[in-house]
Design a protein around this motif. Structure first.
Motif, PDB file in Angstrom:
ATOM      1  N   MET A 184       0.836  -1.200   0.000  1.00  0.00           N
ATOM      2  CA  MET A 184       0.000   0.000   0.000  1.00  0.00           C
ATOM      3  C   MET A 184       0.868   1.247   0.000  1.00  0.00           C
ATOM      4  O   MET A 184       1.925   1.280   0.643  1.00  0.00           O
ATOM      5  CB  MET A 184      -0.880   0.018   1.251  1.00  0.00           C
ATOM      6  N   SER A 185       0.433   2.277  -0.731  1.00  0.00           N
ATOM      7  CA  SER A 185       1.047   3.605  -0.615  1.00  0.00           C
ATOM      8  C   SER A 185      -0.076   4.629  -0.562  1.00  0.00           C
ATOM      9  O   SER A 185      -1.073   4.503  -1.268  1.00  0.00           O
ATOM     10  CB  SER A 185       1.987   3.880  -1.788  1.00  0.00           C
ATOM     11  N   ALA A 186       0.086   5.634   0.307  1.00  0.00           N
ATOM     12  CA  ALA A 186      -0.961   6.653   0.482  1.00  0.00           C
ATOM     13  C   ALA A 186      -0.334   8.034   0.427  1.00  0.00           C
ATOM     14  O   ALA A 186       0.751   8.252   0.965  1.00  0.00           O
ATOM     15  CB  ALA A 186      -1.665   6.456   1.822  1.00  0.00           C
ATOM     16  N   SER A 187      -1.038   8.978  -0.201  1.00  0.00           N
ATOM     17  CA  SER A 187      -0.515  10.341  -0.324  1.00  0.00           C
ATOM     18  C   SER A 187      -1.430  11.343   0.371  1.00  0.00           C
ATOM     19  O   SER A 187      -2.531  11.002   0.825  1.00  0.00           O
ATOM     20  CB  SER A 187      -0.317  10.706  -1.799  1.00  0.00           C
ATOM     21  N   THR A 188      -0.972  12.605   0.429  1.00  0.00           N
ATOM     22  CA  THR A 188      -1.677  13.626   1.212  1.00  0.00           C
ATOM     23  C   THR A 188      -2.944  14.142   0.540  1.00  0.00           C
ATOM     24  O   THR A 188      -3.698  14.887   1.153  1.00  0.00           O
ATOM     25  CB  THR A 188      -0.755  14.831   1.486  1.00  0.00           C
ATOM     26  N   ASP A 189      -3.173  13.763  -0.735  1.00  0.00           N
ATOM     27  CA  ASP A 189      -4.452  14.144  -1.342  1.00  0.00           C
ATOM     28  C   ASP A 189      -5.507  13.154  -0.826  1.00  0.00           C
ATOM     29  O   ASP A 189      -5.653  12.989   0.364  1.00  0.00           O
ATOM     30  CB  ASP A 189      -4.360  14.191  -2.874  1.00  0.00           C
ATOM     31  N   THR A 190      -6.227  12.477  -1.658  1.00  0.00           N
ATOM     32  CA  THR A 190      -7.214  11.492  -1.167  1.00  0.00           C
ATOM     33  C   THR A 190      -6.959  10.123  -1.778  1.00  0.00           C
ATOM     34  O   THR A 190      -7.854   9.294  -1.861  1.00  0.00           O
ATOM     35  CB  THR A 190      -8.649  11.947  -1.514  1.00  0.00           C
ATOM     36  N   CYS A 191      -5.703   9.891  -2.173  1.00  0.00           N
ATOM     37  CA  CYS A 191      -5.382   8.693  -2.960  1.00  0.00           C
ATOM     38  C   CYS A 191      -4.612   7.638  -2.152  1.00  0.00           C
ATOM     39  O   CYS A 191      -3.655   7.959  -1.443  1.00  0.00           O
ATOM     40  CB  CYS A 191      -4.567   9.105  -4.180  1.00  0.00           C
ATOM     41  N   ILE A 192      -5.053   6.389  -2.285  1.00  0.00           N
ATOM     42  CA  ILE A 192      -4.318   5.225  -1.786  1.00  0.00           C
ATOM     43  C   ILE A 192      -4.211   4.238  -2.947  1.00  0.00           C
ATOM     44  O   ILE A 192      -5.210   3.934  -3.595  1.00  0.00           O
ATOM     45  CB  ILE A 192      -5.033   4.548  -0.597  1.00  0.00           C
ATOM     46  N   HIS A 193      -2.992   3.751  -3.210  1.00  0.00           N
ATOM     47  CA  HIS A 193      -2.805   2.728  -4.245  1.00  0.00           C
ATOM     48  C   HIS A 193      -2.525   1.374  -3.591  1.00  0.00           C
ATOM     49  O   HIS A 193      -1.761   1.292  -2.620  1.00  0.00           O
ATOM     50  CB  HIS A 193      -1.627   3.079  -5.160  1.00  0.00           C
ATOM     51  N   ILE A 194      -3.130   0.330  -4.136  1.00  0.00           N
ATOM     52  CA  ILE A 194      -2.861  -1.053  -3.740  1.00  0.00           C
ATOM     53  C   ILE A 194      -2.063  -1.682  -4.885  1.00  0.00           C
ATOM     54  O   ILE A 194      -2.545  -1.718  -6.033  1.00  0.00           O
ATOM     55  CB  ILE A 194      -4.166  -1.842  -3.497  1.00  0.00           C
ATOM     56  N   TRP A 195      -0.841  -2.161  -4.585  1.00  0.00           N
ATOM     57  CA  TRP A 195       0.058  -2.707  -5.606  1.00  0.00           C
ATOM     58  C   TRP A 195       0.270  -4.206  -5.393  1.00  0.00           C
ATOM     59  O   TRP A 195       0.176  -4.690  -4.259  1.00  0.00           O
ATOM     60  CB  TRP A 195       1.441  -2.071  -5.497  1.00  0.00           C
ATOM     61  N   ASP A 196       0.601  -4.915  -6.484  1.00  0.00           N
ATOM     62  CA  ASP A 196       1.152  -6.252  -6.284  1.00  0.00           C
ATOM     63  C   ASP A 196       2.657  -6.099  -6.041  1.00  0.00           C
ATOM     64  O   ASP A 196       3.191  -4.989  -6.092  1.00  0.00           O
ATOM     65  CB  ASP A 196       0.829  -7.185  -7.450  1.00  0.00           C
ATOM     66  N   LEU A 197       3.337  -7.201  -5.753  1.00  0.00           N
ATOM     67  CA  LEU A 197       4.745  -7.105  -5.354  1.00  0.00           C
ATOM     68  C   LEU A 197       5.677  -6.779  -6.517  1.00  0.00           C
ATOM     69  O   LEU A 197       6.858  -6.507  -6.311  1.00  0.00           O
ATOM     70  CB  LEU A 197       5.195  -8.413  -4.678  1.00  0.00           C
ATOM     71  N   LYS A 198       5.134  -6.798  -7.743  1.00  0.00           N
ATOM     72  CA  LYS A 198       5.963  -6.510  -8.914  1.00  0.00           C
ATOM     73  C   LYS A 198       5.831  -5.064  -9.392  1.00  0.00           C
ATOM     74  O   LYS A 198       6.475  -4.666 -10.356  1.00  0.00           O
ATOM     75  CB  LYS A 198       5.605  -7.467 -10.055  1.00  0.00           C
ATOM     76  N   GLY A 199       4.963  -4.287  -8.717  1.00  0.00           N
ATOM     77  CA  GLY A 199       4.842  -2.881  -9.092  1.00  0.00           C
ATOM     78  C   GLY A 199       3.665  -2.556  -9.984  1.00  0.00           C
ATOM     79  O   GLY A 199       3.602  -1.483 -10.572  1.00  0.00           O
ATOM     80  N   GLU A 200       2.693  -3.483 -10.087  1.00  0.00           N
ATOM     81  CA  GLU A 200       1.463  -3.208 -10.837  1.00  0.00           C
ATOM     82  C   GLU A 200       0.390  -2.719  -9.865  1.00  0.00           C
ATOM     83  O   GLU A 200       0.217  -3.296  -8.783  1.00  0.00           O
ATOM     84  CB  GLU A 200       0.964  -4.481 -11.533  1.00  0.00           C
ATOM     85  N   VAL A 201      -0.348  -1.681 -10.247  1.00  0.00           N
ATOM     86  CA  VAL A 201      -1.427  -1.173  -9.389  1.00  0.00           C
ATOM     87  C   VAL A 201      -2.646  -2.077  -9.542  1.00  0.00           C
ATOM     88  O   VAL A 201      -3.186  -2.247 -10.640  1.00  0.00           O
ATOM     89  CB  VAL A 201      -1.790   0.286  -9.744  1.00  0.00           C
TER      90      VAL A 201
END
Length: 441
Positions: free
Chosen positions: A200-217
């Protein structure tokens, strides 16, 4: 005629005086330059050969004094100060096996500390260099054999593998490629699910991305909270939660099929009850409790062990007044007994069941606290804020455990149970006494 000759002679003498003065001045300048050069050569030679002259030593000492001294802090519960970074520490994370603490800094390194050395006088660490960048966030993989970092300039995730050598130390090898850049705002937090299925990565806007371990969202979440202030994965690896400008915490379940394939991100439940935006939150180790800290000047403890698929809402267990500010952090001990809240450079520790303030740690760091975590066994509370990492004995945790066991002892009907509890109380009291009599660092 005589007057004219006298004037001419005077002019001639004046010119001679000026020429002599110029020649003397030039000679003095040459001598000064030669003297300075000789002094420089002598200084270089003395540096190469041995100790500097007394005057140079004094100048060096003066320049050392001009440098800001490292923030000093002491407290009876301070177990260790880990000093290895030359820049401010921005993030901390414990490995799942409890053996290591990772810390990253703007000095372009990630350092791996051994938790078994916390009580030793010397604290050695292993260093992973972050080439051509520096990491602002770090998170261990579930198998404790790798960690991920967020690159400050690259705005991307970089994975490092920890390769164990024959002598027990590690080599660190960065993955051949960083994750692609997907966020449009500064990053808040990253994490790897304990299941090993997603990042998971989250930013200060309203976005959270869920990734696989190879870097695909795999999926992107819009939190609809105007701004995010914190986000994290639950210790069980099933949930992702976020908080921000709105007075609630939103929790999603990241769903996978029986074959391990990603299915969807589904809304699970919300924590509603604060009257202002939420700064941060934390889970207990079993993900059955959550604690939140808000701009409304309170922290709240929640029971999240609910059947949310049957529309059951989490239970609010406790509301306690506390000092908090933008950037405040909160940590919940693995057993759910102790809540720690940071406010600027200070940390307060509370008994979760009673809400009683147990410890106040003032001026722990010279700058705002950036990381606050309990180790997986609940023995230590660790925090960062400047170049040092402070490690505290969790004495309030021992005291809370003793109180709980004493209450159980009063209710115990079985003699064997009573004896077992009495033994456990003696052991916990002995551990607490050892902590309280240990010399503080």
């Amino acid at each position: 005629m005589e007057i004219a000759a006298l004037v001419a002679l005077t002019l001639l003498l004046g010119a001679l005086v000026i020429l002599v003065a110029l020649a003397v001045g030039r000679r003095k300048e040459e001598i000064r330059e030669k003297t300075e050069q000789a002094a420089e050569f002598a200084a270089e030679a003395s540096l190469a050969k041995g100790p500097a002259p007394k005057k140079q030593k004094q100048e060096k000492q003066r320049s050392r004094k001009d440098k800001p001294s490292q923030h000093s802090f002491s407290h009876p519960l301070l177990a260790a100060s880990l000093k290895g970074h030359s820049g401010n520490v921005t993030c901390l994370d414990f490995s799942s096996n409890g053996k290591y603490l990772a810390s990253c800094s703007d000095d372009r390194t990630v350092r791996i500390w051994s938790t078994k050395d916390f009580l030793d006088r010397e604290h050695k660490c292993l260093r992973a260099n972050v080439e051509l960048d520096h990491a602002t966030l770090v998170s261990f993989s579930p198998d404790s054999r790798a960690f991920i970092t967020w690159l400050a300039n690259g705005d991307a995730i970089r994975i490092f593998k920890m390769i164990k050598k024959d002598d027990g130390t590690f080599n660190f090898k960065a993955a051949s490629e960083d994750f692609p850049q997907k966020h449009k705002a500064p990053i808040l937090n990253i994490g790897i699910a304990e299941t090993g299925k997603f990042i998971m990565s989250a930013s200060t806007d309203t976005c959270i991305h869920i990734w696989d371990l190879k870097g695909e969202v795999l999926a992107s979440i819009n939190t609809n909270q105007m701004t995010n202030s914190y986000a994290a994965i639950s210790p069980c690896g099933r949930f992702v939660a976020s908080c921000g400008f709105t007075p609630d915490v939103k929790v999603w379940e990241v769903c996978f099929g029986k074959g391990g394939e990603f299915k969807e991100v589904a809304r699970a439940f919300d924590l509603k009850g604060h009257s202002a935006g939420v700064h941060a939150f934390a889970f207990s180790n079993d993900s059955r409790r959550m604690v939140t800290v808000s701009k409304d000047g309170t922290w709240k403890l929640w029971n999240t062990d609910v059947e949310y698929k049957k529309q059951q809402d989490p239970y609010l267990l406790k509301t306690v007044p506390c000092s908090s500010s933008e950037g405040s952090r909160v940590a919940l001990s693995p057993d759910g007994r102790i809540v720690a809240v940071s406010d600027g450079c200070n940390v307060a520790m509370y008994d979760a069941a009673s809400g009683q303030l147990e410890e106040e740690l003032h001026g722990v760091h010279s700058e705002e606290i950036t990381g606050l975590r309990f180790d997986i066994n609940g023995r230590f509370l660790v925090c960062s804020g400047d170049k040092a990492i402070r490690v505290f004995h969790n004495a309030p945790g021992y005291r809370a455990a003793i109180r709980d066991m004493q209450d159980m002892l009063k209710k115990a009907q079985n003699e064997a149970m009573k004896q077992r509890l009495q033994q456990q109380i003696r052991e916990a009291q002995s551990a607490l006494d050892t902590v309280l009599t240990a010399p503080s660092h």
